[in-house]
Design an enzyme around this catalytic site. Sequence first.
Site: not given
Ligand code: NAD
Length: 487
Positions: A378, A223, A279, A245, A227-228, A172, A175
Amino acid sequence: MPTAMLINGVRVPSATGEWFDVCDPATETVVGRAPMANEADARAAIVAANRAFRSWRTATAHERAELLHEVARKIRERTDELATQLTLEGGKPLLENRDEMGWSAACFDYYAELQRNTRGRVIPSVEPSQLAMVLKEPYGVVACIVPWNYPILLMSWKVAPALAAGNTVIIKPSEMTPLTTLLFAEIFDPLPPGVVNIVTGYGATVGRELVVNRDTHMIAFTGSFATGREIARLAAERVKRTHLELGGKDAFIVAEDADLDVAVPGVAWAALLNAGQVCTSTERVYVHSSIAKPFTERLVEFVRALRLGPGSDPNTDIGPLIGARYRQKVEEHVDEARSQGASILTGGRRPPQFARGFFYEPTVLTNVDHSYRIMREETFGPTIPVMAYRTFDEAIAFANDCDYGLGANLYTNDPKKVKQYYEEVKAGTCWVNDPLTDNDAGPFGGMKFSGGSRELGEEGLEAFLETKHVHWDFNQEKKAWWYPYRT
Ligand code: NAD
């Protein structure tokens, strides 16, 4: 341009036939559209992945290795096309996206080989007539939920080891950047139908369904912390395995012996790569007070010379941010710091030369402390807040005064400082004189709010395997400790 999803080996639109627009962050214009999947599409992918799992789990390690190497070969063959597409929807400079494809291919090659070597073990049995084994087996169907900043690399860090371990997957993508991932419907062609499925759409619908559906067996997520945490909560209610992550707020310590010819561009690189949307971007710099003035002056001079522009321009050093709401957060952090008394030495505004696009000038700030949001939350943008420290103990304390614990950086040649740093700093990766370098063979992940999981390395394969203990007695006989024999 194929913008269909991939379910059971077939390219399909969404169940409703709806689409959503994808924008170029450098121009704010629509550059494509992707299927707006809903819960029904997620369920179709889950059915396909479960069906494919029955045969994929029994494929030999050799068969799996050949197919994963083939995926790597296809990524390399189409690097230009994939990187160009990713620059269009994600904004990163083309050079960086070409690198992303190279690292992604390397990841498939790495796990193709690693899975041929790692398995369970035979342990001493409690009876001579028994064989006791510890087996490692795949979970089943893994949902791989990916962000937009490194959509192909972070997808590969999940999909390659998950498939290598014998799982089937549903990808997935974010978006914001689904189009390059949809091109992977062709890259994954050599794999049997249903082994890899790709569904696009919003997190709250299709993403959530992948998390809560009882027929997905593990969630591999990269992400944001918010969300995590929501995914962890939903998964915990179902006692489902998660791999998380999350975000970061990495510190960079510059010791008094640092060579400023190296440390200045090194810190700038660590903070500004992908416009600070990594990240492990450096988001806090702690420099020894004895060199703080020349370091900051040279940093400002260096940053001012960097060229902003669209990622498609080969002269661009720094591209746009991914979207309006992400730029707004950067602006809030900088504006709030300014109003609290921070000095903005360069940047701190939208570049006037761009009428469109989510650009923000790389920004160096001083006179900040840990009461500022820009030093705690962040930011995910091109900001470099610099604080001076007096003792190395103080620098370590500053680095650890943070909810996140993803990566950390240090410039020094003093081995005592290096040892204290890697022993005391709470971060999953500690770079010394080597900012942000990747290595497939080494585990990557965070501590504290950054999530406790690890991708890459042997740990990255282990994550997709669960453990089973087999007791096998060759004789069918009653045991002396059963009723009614026991004494
Ligand atoms: P996000 O959490 O907004 O989205 C990540 C993914 O989760 C997307 O595909 C989104 O559609 C999905 N998602 C959103 N809500 C959900 C739900 N309720 N259930 C299931 N899936 C859902 O993050 P983002 O803005 O896309 O990415 C940026 C973030 O990612 C930053 O905080 C960054 O630090 C982090 N990141 C971490 C690492 C790592 O390895 N630790 C690497 C890259 C990015």
